[in-house]
Design a protein around this motif. Structure first.
Motif, PDB file in Angstrom:
ATOM      1  N   THR A   7       0.850  -1.186   0.000  1.00 48.67           N
ATOM      2  CA  THR A   7       0.000   0.000   0.000  1.00 48.67           C
ATOM      3  C   THR A   7       0.887   1.239   0.000  1.00 48.67           C
ATOM      4  N   PRO A   8       0.698   2.139  -0.970  1.00 51.69           N
ATOM      5  CA  PRO A   8       1.514   3.358  -1.016  1.00 51.69           C
ATOM      6  C   PRO A   8       1.276   4.247   0.202  1.00 51.69           C
ATOM      7  N   GLU A   9       2.290   4.971   0.591  1.00 47.24           N
ATOM      8  CA  GLU A   9       2.160   5.920   1.690  1.00 47.24           C
ATOM      9  C   GLU A   9       1.439   7.170   1.215  1.00 47.24           C
ATOM     10  N   ALA A  10       0.774   7.836   2.150  1.00 42.34           N
ATOM     11  CA  ALA A  10       0.090   9.089   1.839  1.00 42.34           C
ATOM     12  C   ALA A  10       1.127  10.171   1.528  1.00 42.34           C
ATOM     13  N   PRO A  11       0.824  11.049   0.573  1.00 43.50           N
ATOM     14  CA  PRO A  11       1.741  12.159   0.296  1.00 43.50           C
ATOM     15  C   PRO A  11       1.905  13.041   1.533  1.00 43.50           C
ATOM     16  N   ARG A  12       3.046  13.709   1.627  1.00 48.59           N
ATOM     17  CA  ARG A  12       3.336  14.549   2.797  1.00 48.59           C
ATOM     18  C   ARG A  12       2.388  15.730   2.939  1.00 48.59           C
ATOM     19  N   TYR A  13       1.753  16.151   1.849  1.00 52.11           N
ATOM     20  CA  TYR A  13       0.864  17.311   1.944  1.00 52.11           C
ATOM     21  C   TYR A  13      -0.493  16.964   2.561  1.00 52.11           C
ATOM     22  N   LEU A  14      -0.754  15.700   2.809  1.00 49.52           N
ATOM     23  CA  LEU A  14      -1.960  15.316   3.545  1.00 49.52           C
ATOM     24  C   LEU A  14      -1.629  15.276   5.029  1.00 49.52           C
ATOM     25  N   THR A  15      -2.478  15.878   5.827  1.00 49.72           N
ATOM     26  CA  THR A  15      -2.271  15.902   7.274  1.00 49.72           C
ATOM     27  C   THR A  15      -3.592  15.621   7.972  1.00 49.72           C
ATOM     28  N   GLY A  16      -3.500  15.301   9.220  1.00 45.68           N
ATOM     29  CA  GLY A  16      -4.700  15.132  10.038  1.00 45.68           C
ATOM     30  C   GLY A  16      -5.709  14.176   9.441  1.00 45.68           C
ATOM     31  N   GLY A  17      -6.949  14.670   9.333  1.00 47.58           N
ATOM     32  CA  GLY A  17      -8.044  13.852   8.846  1.00 47.58           C
ATOM     33  C   GLY A  17      -7.883  13.393   7.411  1.00 47.58           C
ATOM     34  N   THR A  18      -7.255  14.215   6.574  1.00 41.39           N
ATOM     35  CA  THR A  18      -7.089  13.807   5.180  1.00 41.39           C
ATOM     36  C   THR A  18      -6.094  12.651   5.065  1.00 41.39           C
ATOM     37  N   LYS A  19      -5.071  12.655   5.897  1.00 41.39           N
ATOM     38  CA  LYS A  19      -4.115  11.533   5.886  1.00 41.39           C
ATOM     39  C   LYS A  19      -4.788  10.266   6.404  1.00 41.39           C
ATOM     40  N   LEU A  20      -5.589  10.410   7.444  1.00 42.63           N
ATOM     41  CA  LEU A  20      -6.314   9.254   7.976  1.00 42.63           C
ATOM     42  C   LEU A  20      -7.264   8.674   6.933  1.00 42.63           C
ATOM     43  N   ARG A  21      -7.952   9.550   6.198  1.00 44.69           N
ATOM     44  CA  ARG A  21      -8.882   9.087   5.165  1.00 44.69           C
ATOM     45  C   ARG A  21      -8.124   8.372   4.046  1.00 44.69           C
ATOM     46  N   PHE A  22      -6.974   8.924   3.637  1.00 41.57           N
ATOM     47  CA  PHE A  22      -6.143   8.275   2.625  1.00 41.57           C
ATOM     48  C   PHE A  22      -5.726   6.892   3.120  1.00 41.57           C
ATOM     49  N   ASP A  23      -5.265   6.824   4.367  1.00 39.16           N
ATOM     50  CA  ASP A  23      -4.817   5.551   4.944  1.00 39.16           C
ATOM     51  C   ASP A  23      -5.961   4.543   5.068  1.00 39.16           C
ATOM     52  N   GLU A  24      -7.185   5.041   5.158  1.00 41.29           N
ATOM     53  CA  GLU A  24      -8.357   4.164   5.204  1.00 41.29           C
ATOM     54  C   GLU A  24      -8.688   3.622   3.806  1.00 41.29           C
ATOM     55  N   LEU A  25      -8.627   4.493   2.802  1.00 47.96           N
ATOM     56  CA  LEU A  25      -9.031   4.110   1.451  1.00 47.96           C
ATOM     57  C   LEU A  25      -7.949   3.351   0.678  1.00 47.96           C
ATOM     58  N   ALA A  26      -6.703   3.711   0.865  1.00 49.70           N
ATOM     59  CA  ALA A  26      -5.620   3.149   0.055  1.00 49.70           C
ATOM     60  C   ALA A  26      -5.561   1.614   0.094  1.00 49.70           C
ATOM     61  N   PRO A  27      -5.598   0.983   1.261  1.00 46.69           N
ATOM     62  CA  PRO A  27      -5.533  -0.491   1.260  1.00 46.69           C
ATOM     63  C   PRO A  27      -6.711  -1.138   0.532  1.00 46.69           C
ATOM     64  N   LYS A  28      -7.880  -0.530   0.643  1.00 45.94           N
ATOM     65  CA  LYS A  28      -9.055  -1.052  -0.052  1.00 45.94           C
ATOM     66  C   LYS A  28      -8.867  -0.959  -1.564  1.00 45.94           C
ATOM     67  N   CYS A  29      -8.332   0.179  -2.011  1.00 41.16           N
ATOM     68  CA  CYS A  29      -8.100   0.367  -3.445  1.00 41.16           C
ATOM     69  C   CYS A  29      -7.031  -0.589  -3.970  1.00 41.16           C
ATOM     70  N   VAL A  30      -5.987  -0.801  -3.191  1.00 42.12           N
ATOM     71  CA  VAL A  30      -4.936  -1.746  -3.592  1.00 42.12           C
ATOM     72  C   VAL A  30      -5.530  -3.150  -3.704  1.00 42.12           C
TER      73      VAL A  30
END
Length: 70
Positions: A7-30
């Motif tokens: 699973t790719p890491e979230a870009p550095r420009y995502l913080t807080g809730g947006t990083k958490l949301r990315f981390d939630e969606l990314a594994p599902k998409c992979v």
């Protein structure tokens, strides 16, 4: 032999809730085969747009409730 997809890491420009949301969606998409390292910025932009949409919707809802209570 199939290898586990990382699973790719979230870009550095995502913080807080947006990083958490990315981390939630990314594994599902992979897992669905719809996210590779080439798509990380697209998912990040989606997460940012979703966050902005929710913020604007919340503000609009609060303004509407205030007007209805006048």
């Amino acid at each position: 032999m199939a290898t586990a997809k990382k699973t790719p890491e979230a870009p550095r420009y995502l913080t807080g809730g947006t990083k958490l949301r990315f981390d939630e969606l990314a594994p599902k998409c992979v897992a669905m085969g719809t996210l590779s390292h080439l798509d990380v910025d697209v998912l990040a932009k989606y997460v940012l747009a979703e966050d902005e949409y929710l913020a604007v919707s919340y503000t609009h809802l609060r303004a509407h409730e205030t007007l209805m209570n006048l």
